[in-house]
Design a protein around this motif. Structure first.
Motif: not given
Length: 247
Positions: A43, A48, A154, A187
């Motif tokens: 992501s 987010n 991430e 996410h």
């Protein structure tokens, strides 16, 4: 027909240059190239907006997680991917003046925001560090708990990152992951993939809980056995349904 000497020289020079050219840059850090490539998307960092702090406090999120992690006064903890410092502030209050919290981000602008918050709230037991995408750069044998909250999806280089994170745990230390069960480019992290990637670098799952307060899950890991050398890490392969093939 004999080629002129200068043309042969030029041809050899061009051939030598071609042989010495480096492969096209794939965007990976040089320091991660000894480790397997992750077979999954990530992501985009900073995109987010999970929930506001007020919303998270309304369901007692931080306290639920800290209770599961058995955070006590005097502990040393790291909050990796600290963002704007939601967990950093809660952890600082829980570990108290005799404990310490290291808040880390890879975004320089976010570290500045963290610094502003730490100063504003007088969090004297908190220090701030700028990390790297493949290396949290934590001091060895230093932390009772390391938190990765809504950020693991991430991590672009999970094998290098986790391999370098592991020595920072004290004896009996735990790594805490809070995330959502959905694809890594949305996410979240499917639990099977999380378990597989941690196991690949020598971690053992010790607790897994789904909680409505988290809108996802809590996973806890400890170091187990010998940490494999980078070339011996077996990467996890993700099938089309976003589940990992455990090895």
């Amino acid at each position: 027909m004999t080629r002129p000497r200068h043309l042969v020289s030029v041809a050899l020079t061009l051939l030598l240059c071609a042989c010495q050219q480096r492969p096209a840059d794939d965007g990976r850090p040089e320091t991660a190239r000894d480790f397997p490539v992750a077979d999954r998307p990530v992501s985009e960092a900073g995109k987010n907006s999970f929930a506001s702090e007020a919303q998270r406090d309304s369901v007692n999120e931080a306290n639920v997680v800290m209770d599961l992690a058995r955070i006590e006064p005097g502990m040393s903890v790291a909050d990796i991917g600290a963002g704007e410092g939601y967990y950093t502030a809660h952890l600082a209050a829980r570990v108290g003046p005799k404990g310490r919290v290291l808040a880390e981000e890879i975004d320089a602008a976010l570290t500045e925001q963290l610094g502003t918050r730490v100063m504003r709230e007088g969090l004297e037991n908190v220090s701030i560090k700028l990390g790297k995408e493949d290396d949290p750069s934590l001091p060895p044998d230093s932390f009772d708990r390391i938190f990765l909250v809504h950020m693991y999806h991430e991590v672009t280089e999970p094998y290098a990152f986790l391999w370098r994170l592991r020595p920072a745990l004290r004896k009996g230390g735990k790594v805490i992951v809070v995330d959502i069960d959905r694809p890594t480019d949305a996410h979240g992290t499917p639990p099977a993939l999380l378990f597989c990637e941690f196991a690949s670098v020598g971690f053992r799952l010790t607790e897994f809980v789904r909680k409505p307060e988290l809108q996802g899950y809590y996973a806890q890991f400890e170091a187990a056995g010998v940490r494999p050398s980078p070339e011996n890490i077996t990467p996890c392969r993700v099938s089309h349904d976003a589940k990992a093939d455990l090895h």
